[in-house]
Design an enzyme around this catalytic site. Structure first.
Site, PDB file in Angstrom:
ATOM      1  N   PRO A 142       0.835  -1.212   0.000  1.00 35.56           N
ATOM      2  CA  PRO A 142       0.000   0.000   0.000  1.00 35.56           C
ATOM      3  C   PRO A 142       0.864   1.254   0.000  1.00 35.56           C
ATOM      4  O   PRO A 142       1.840   1.337   0.745  1.00 35.56           O
ATOM      5  CB  PRO A 142      -0.790  -0.103   1.309  1.00 35.56           C
ATOM      6  CG  PRO A 142      -0.692  -1.532   1.722  1.00 35.56           C
ATOM      7  CD  PRO A 142       0.611  -2.042   1.184  1.00 35.56           C
ATOM      8  N   GLU A 143       0.520   2.199  -0.842  1.00 39.77           N
ATOM      9  CA  GLU A 143       1.244   3.465  -0.853  1.00 39.77           C
ATOM     10  C   GLU A 143       0.373   4.536  -0.196  1.00 39.77           C
ATOM     11  O   GLU A 143      -0.764   4.286   0.200  1.00 39.77           O
ATOM     12  CB  GLU A 143       1.618   3.837  -2.301  1.00 39.77           C
ATOM     13  CG  GLU A 143       2.640   2.840  -2.875  1.00 39.77           C
ATOM     14  CD  GLU A 143       3.731   3.510  -3.688  1.00 39.77           C
ATOM     15  OE1 GLU A 143       3.999   4.707  -3.474  1.00 39.77           O
ATOM     16  OE2 GLU A 143       4.320   2.829  -4.537  1.00 39.77           O
TER      17      GLU A 143
END
Ligand SMILES: [Zn+2]
Length: 314
Positions: free
Chosen positions: A2-3
């Protein structure tokens, strides 16, 4: 992994279920994630009200009325499911991960809220973690003490020039250094460098003039970082408006990438005509266009007069 935009989308999805609500019951299905849960974790949460849910880089921070803050990190594969009291379900952030599905055996933390919502943390690889720290002096806690500036909190060319001045590391490595700018990952660094037309192997220090002021490239990079993150957050946010969606069917944000994972394809910049290439830097793939991101010192292909001053990029 996840960014930042995905974590912000998760935050927005959790906010209505958690803020202003008490933890009615917290169930841990195992003793640890990446790290052991804090001592008496469930007991320290139960009965407490979430007063605010914010984000620092890729960390979610839920302030409690007990004077503690619940810190949550998604690691590689962490995700939240929100079961609303009317039967609807929400998996905020799945929008970014095409085909992402949690299986019940990886439901590790179940939080029943006084709002009637049940918030479930699912993490197949268990690189995520949760921690409880005093809210006073949160910025100095071990997770945040060495963390760099928040990219969506006033990043400018001057800030970048100040951080990168004198650095002989490649630009991409400097952007990924969480002690300088916090929360940027591989995908959005590639995208931002392409928009700013900067070569990923240029020296970070080249974005500061000898007197420390920002170069045009530094200003372009700051704008590009903010733009790619903002657009991705908005794309994820648009999926949250429809709470009825249960399967993440909106598709992934990767359809909007201009260089990331597009090796061998034609550059999407109007009039460029270059091909997206790939190099490996510090073990991670970097995608870029050698035509519109020329190596420093390489003048690049001659551009027709009038084109190079065009501000609008496709
Ligand atoms: Zn190009």
């Amino acid at each position: 992994m996840p960014e930042l935009p995905e974590v912000e989308t998760v935050r927005r999805g959790l906010e209505p279920a958690m803020v202003g609500a008490r933890f009615s019951r917290v169930t841990l299905r195992r003793p640890d994630l990446r790290f052991p849960f804090p001592t008496r974790f469930a007991a320290r949460l139960e009965g407490r009200t979430v007063t605010a849910l914010t984000r620092r880089a890729k960390y979610l921070t839920a302030a409690l009325d007990s004077g503690e803050t619940l810190i949550m990190h998604l690691g590689m594969s962490g995700r939240f499911d929100v079961a609303l009291p009317d039967g609807r379900n929400l998996s905020p952030g799945d929008f970014y991960l095409e085909g992402a599905q949690g299986t019940p055996k990886h439901d590790h933390v179940v939080m029943a809220m006084s709002s009637g919502a049940t918030v479930t943390y699912n993490d197949a690889r268990r690189f995520g973690f949760m921690d409880l720290v005093p809210s006073a002096g949160l910025e100095a806690c071990r997770h945040f003490a060495k963390m760099g500036v928040e990219p969506l909190d006033g990043l400018t060319g001057s800030v970048i020039a100040g951080l990168f001045r004198g650095k002989v590391t490649p630009l991409k490595a400097a952007l990924l250094d969480q002690r300088l700018i916090a929360g940027l990952g591989n995908i959005y660094v590639c995208e931002a460098l392409h928009r700013a037309r900067l070569h990923p192997e240029a020296l970070a220090g080249s974005l500061a003039k000898p007197d420390g002021r920002p170069t045009a490239g530094a200003n372009a990079l700051a704008r590009a970082v903010v733009a790619v993150l903002t657009e991705a957050v908005e794309a994820g946010g648009s999926t949250l408006r429809d709470y009825a969606r249960t399967d993440g069917s909106a598709g992934g944000f990767q359809h909007a990438f201009r260089v990331y994972d597009r090796f061998g394809l034609v550059c999407s910049r109007a009039g460029c005509g270059g091909t997206i290439t790939r190099v490996v830097q510090a073990g991670r793939s970097t995608f870029f266009c050698e035509t519109c991101q020329p190596r420093p010192g390489d003048p690049g292909p001659a551009r027709p007069a009038g084109r190079q001053f065009r501000h609008k990029s496709a």
